[in-house]
Scaffold this motif. Structure first.
Motif, PDB file in Angstrom:
ATOM      1  N   UNK A  52     -26.661 -23.727  44.038  1.00 33.56           N
ATOM      2  CA  UNK A  52     -26.964 -22.647  43.198  1.00 33.56           C
ATOM      3  C   UNK A  52     -25.664 -21.628  43.101  1.00 33.56           C
ATOM      4  N   UNK A  53     -24.985 -21.404  44.291  1.00 31.49           N
ATOM      5  CA  UNK A  53     -24.044 -20.576  44.285  1.00 31.49           C
ATOM      6  C   UNK A  53     -22.793 -21.447  43.824  1.00 31.49           C
ATOM      7  N   UNK A  54     -22.503 -22.518  44.025  1.00 27.23           N
ATOM      8  CA  UNK A  54     -21.696 -23.160  43.818  1.00 27.23           C
ATOM      9  C   UNK A  54     -21.288 -23.466  42.224  1.00 27.23           C
ATOM     10  N   UNK A  55     -22.531 -23.667  41.670  1.00 30.11           N
ATOM     11  CA  UNK A  55     -22.628 -24.080  40.135  1.00 30.11           C
ATOM     12  C   UNK A  55     -21.928 -22.907  39.156  1.00 30.11           C
ATOM     13  N   UNK A  56     -22.279 -21.737  39.545  1.00 31.03           N
ATOM     14  CA  UNK A  56     -21.752 -20.542  38.770  1.00 31.03           C
ATOM     15  C   UNK A  56     -20.204 -20.336  38.941  1.00 31.03           C
ATOM     16  N   UNK A  57     -19.646 -20.778  40.237  1.00 26.79           N
ATOM     17  CA  UNK A  57     -18.105 -20.684  40.524  1.00 26.79           C
ATOM     18  C   UNK A  57     -17.505 -21.712  39.591  1.00 26.79           C
ATOM     19  N   UNK A  58     -18.037 -22.992  39.616  1.00 29.80           N
ATOM     20  CA  UNK A  58     -17.299 -24.145  39.151  1.00 29.80           C
ATOM     21  C   UNK A  58     -17.591 -23.874  37.454  1.00 29.80           C
ATOM     22  N   UNK A  59     -18.647 -23.277  36.962  1.00 29.46           N
ATOM     23  CA  UNK A  59     -18.629 -23.021  35.548  1.00 29.46           C
ATOM     24  C   UNK A  59     -17.568 -21.981  35.030  1.00 29.46           C
ATOM     25  N   UNK A  60     -17.242 -21.048  36.137  1.00 29.92           N
ATOM     26  CA  UNK A  60     -16.172 -20.041  35.613  1.00 29.92           C
ATOM     27  C   UNK A  60     -14.772 -20.654  35.799  1.00 29.92           C
ATOM     28  N   UNK A  61     -14.677 -21.486  37.061  1.00 27.17           N
ATOM     29  CA  UNK A  61     -13.470 -22.107  37.081  1.00 27.17           C
ATOM     30  C   UNK A  61     -13.150 -22.898  35.849  1.00 27.17           C
ATOM     31  N   UNK A  62     -14.088 -23.684  35.284  1.00 29.90           N
ATOM     32  CA  UNK A  62     -14.049 -24.887  34.136  1.00 29.90           C
ATOM     33  C   UNK A  62     -13.608 -23.956  32.990  1.00 29.90           C
ATOM     34  N   UNK A  63     -14.289 -22.681  32.693  1.00 30.08           N
ATOM     35  CA  UNK A  63     -13.861 -22.142  31.466  1.00 30.08           C
ATOM     36  C   UNK A  63     -12.545 -21.250  31.675  1.00 30.08           C
ATOM     37  N   UNK A  64     -12.446 -20.627  32.461  1.00 29.24           N
ATOM     38  CA  UNK A  64     -11.216 -19.511  32.527  1.00 29.24           C
ATOM     39  C   UNK A  64     -10.305 -19.968  33.746  1.00 29.24           C
ATOM     40  N   UNK A  65     -10.401 -20.994  34.397  1.00 28.10           N
ATOM     41  CA  UNK A  65      -9.346 -21.175  35.595  1.00 28.10           C
ATOM     42  C   UNK A  65      -9.174 -19.913  36.562  1.00 28.10           C
ATOM     43  N   UNK A  66     -10.264 -19.108  36.747  1.00 26.62           N
ATOM     44  CA  UNK A  66     -10.214 -18.174  37.695  1.00 26.62           C
ATOM     45  C   UNK A  66     -11.128 -18.534  38.962  1.00 26.62           C
TER      46      UNK A  66
END
Lengths: 286, 381
Positions: free
Chosen positions: A19-33
């Motif tokens: 649950x935690x990591x999905x949000x993180x990977x979504x942000x990375x996927x979209x913005x490379x942050x």
């Protein structure tokens, strides 16, 4: 039988990681942050979960409010912290994110006190017995809740127009924009969903430990980074599998390697081994 | 307008001079974690020490001078505590210092105090090397090994449980407790079936709980702090493990009972503070602390108060701010404090009884006292 229990315990822990990591990977996927402050939002979800449950006596209400409010705060983090520095090199956003995370921990300490908070009458603590396996209701809710939330996310992304717009933007932002997709809206949506999932994880962890502390996010802040690297940065499916796999590996490792490596070291040993064999992550394409 | 400016300047000078004379107060340094993971313990330790200072000032100070606490946040980190100790001894010119912090931070500070020839008392850190820094360093709490030996006597001797599983926190506190427990285990007929280490960041003990269940012990000796032990005990009970759980002073907080809820009932710990004490000093401390802090006293609070009180008493006896004289007065101390009657051996380690407390009806209560000078002898070199 012990192996079965350890696997189940690993899946409980893995669900939280997912649950935690999905949000993180979504942000990375979209913005490379690399959005380290994500773990601060996870902690805030835990605080809302306990405070609202204690005030109203309703856990479902607490989960709902925590997800919505933290989701909106996630949007604000993007709008106020990341958007002004999007044209800077990626490490600028990373530094901002780490700074924000430390500030959040200290704000929680000042606002909610250093001792941490607990449910006055902790819900879902009764034990359910399946054969020899004893599980707290909270642990069952953790696994079922994760399946429902991630399943819902998959349906949303795969079956709705908004989901299609989202996926298109992740794949090719410039092309998506030329087709009339509002890229800014997609970013807001992305932060809302990721942060809401982290908040749900926070409420569930509060339920499992009956304790929310200012520093609750410190381990997830870096372990979730290891998980999204394992899953192939930006790859949601890979991240889910990596999260569950890590949960189970840690569970066995705690018992059989505990005297050599502590639980957090196991995660990074696993990460190093995988990266040596598959530098693109467990499921990434070379 | 011009004259007005002059009078302001005059007042400023007067204030500065008044502040200068106020600085003649007796300064005592204290390093405590006020931010970071140990902030909760830091708050209790500091409030306990402040209470002792306020009590001393209300009773006329130390030989007519007021006590002033100089407080720095060390985040329970040696990286912070060593420079803080340097600042306190060299710049703030404190006459003595107290550590309200954990072992790592206290060890680092102890060396600096020793080098500066400034007396230093550790309130509740457990690592044996702290007092080995030298003759200016004292400790008013038990070293981990002593409390571990008391735990073995409690389980094997007093409760009569022989098959024990250890769950050990991997830091100075947990490791030294485990060493003391193992050392005395044989003497009380205890067999250690297994030992599981965990890290201070862990709150989820599912795998360990599953394994302990398979081990079927008669008792569990688990080291930790309220924020690890609370989740651990509730998870053990939820898994249907109902054998006695024995903890130590790290559990000693109302917060432990709040976190573990019903699962806390019956948990027994070795500690320094007796909630049901009939000693006036302890009763007074428990009431005064709750009034000042707004929450119930815990072991760390009592330890901060004890360390400060021992130091203040020694400074009164010494009758001077000469550091060597204060050191000698501490070494010769015999002080009634909230955690018992405090005196020191040649190394500066405390000699006192171990208080055993049990959770009953949602609160800590008296269980027994372990008074065994041979078993509880602290290291002397």
């Amino acid at each position: 039988m012990l192996a079965f229990e350890l696997t189940v315990q690993g899946l409980v822990q893995g669900s939280i990681y997912a649950l935690i990591a999905v949000g993180l990977t979504l942000v990375y996927g979209l913005l490379r942050i690399l959005h380290v402050a994500h773990a601060g939002l996870f902690t805030l979800g835990g605080y809302f979960g306990v405070l609202i449950t204690n005030a109203t006596g309703s856990l479902p209400l607490a989960i709902l409010v925590a997800m919505v409010v933290v989701g909106v705060l996630g949007i604000l983090v993007y709008r106020l912290c990341y958007q002004p520095i999007l044209d800077q090199p990626p490490y600028v956003a990373l530094i901002a994110s780490i700074g924000l995370f430390i500030a959040m921990e200290e704000i929680y300490r000042l606002v909610f006190g250093p001792f941490g908070i607990s449910y006055t009458d902790a819900p879902l603590t009764d034990t359910v017995t399946l054969a020899t396996l004893n599980l707290k209701q909270g642990e069952i809710l953790t696994m079922v809740g994760t399946v429902v939330l991630i399943g819902g996310l998959a349906v949303f992304a795969g079956r709705t127009r908004m989901g299609a717009a989202w996926r298109a933007t992740v794949t090719d932002p410039a092309m998506a924009e030329s087709f009339g997709i509002d890229v800014i809206k997609v970013r807001y949506l992305n932060f809302f969903i990721g942060s809401a999932l982290a908040a749900a994880a926070g409420v569930l962890v509060a339920l499992l430990n009956n304790l929310v502390e200012p520093t609750m996010g410190s381990v997830p802040s870096y372990k979730a980074l290891a998980i999204i690297v394992l899953g192939g940065l930006g790859d949601v499916r890979g991240t889910l599998i990596a999260a569950l796999a890590l949960g189970v590996i840690e569970s066995f490792g705690t018992i059989y390697l505990g005297t050599i490596l502590d639980r957090d070291a196991i995660a990074f040993a696993f990460l190093i081994i995988v990266l040596m064999i598959r530098p693109q992550g467990l499921f990434g394409r070379a | 307008m011009f004259a007005w400016k002059h009078s302001v300047a005059a007042i400023a000078v007067a204030v500065a001079m008044a502040a200068g004379s106020a600085a003649a107060d007796v300064k005592i340094g204290i390093n405590v974690p006020l931010t970071g993971f140990a902030a909760a313990d830091g708050k209790s330790a500091l409030t306990g020490a402040q209470l002792a200072a306020e009590e001393a000032n209300a009773a006329g100070g130390i030989n007519g001078e007021k006590v002033e606490l100089v407080v720095y946040d060390d985040q329970a980190s040696p990286k912070e505590s060593a420079p803080i100790a340097t600042k306190l001894t060299a710049q703030d010119k404190v006459v003595a210092g107290i550590s309200g912090s954990y072992s790592g931070a206290t060890r680092a500070a102890a060396g600096v105090y020793q080098a500066a020839g400034t007396p230093f008392i550790s309130a509740y850190a457990v690592h044996p090397d702290i007092t080995r820094a030298g003759d200016f360093v004292f400790r008013t709490s038990f070293v981990g090994e002593v409390q571990g030996r008391a735990g073995a006597k409690l389980i094997g001797g007093m409760l009569g449980k022989k098959r024990v599983v250890m769950i050990t926190l991997q830091n100075d506190f947990g490791k030294s407790l485990a060493a003391g427990f193992r050392e005395a285990a044989g003497k009380f007929g205890i067999t250690v079936v297994a030992e599981y280490p965990y890290s201070i960041k862990d709150r989820q003990f599912g795998p360990i709980v599953s394994k302990v269940k398979a081990d079927k012990p008669e008792a569990i000796y688990a080291s930790g702090y309220f924020f690890t032990a609370g989740p651990l005990v509730s998870q053990l009970r939820a898994a249907g493990i109902d054998v006695p759980v024995i903890g130590q002073e790290g559990y000693d907080s109302e917060k432990f009972i709040e976190i573990a809820g019903k699962a806390a009932e019956g948990v027994i710990i070795t500690t320094s503070l007796d909630r049901d004490s009939d000693k006036a000093e302890t009763k007074h401390f428990i009431a005064a602390f709750e009034k000042k802090a707004g929450y119930k006293a815990d072991m760390v609070a009592a330890s901060g108060h004890t360390a400060m009180k021992v130091l203040i008493e020694a400074m009164r006896k010494a009758g001077t701010t000469d550091k060597k004289a204060i050191r000698d007065a501490i070494a010769a101390a015999k002080v009634e404090a909230s955690t018992g009657t405090i005196s020191f051996n040649g190394l500066g380690e405390v000699r006192k009884d171990v208080q055993v407390q049990v959770v009953k009806d949602g609160a800590w209560h008296h269980h027994s006292v372990i008074s065994d000078p041979d078993l509880l002898a602290p290291p002397s070199k």
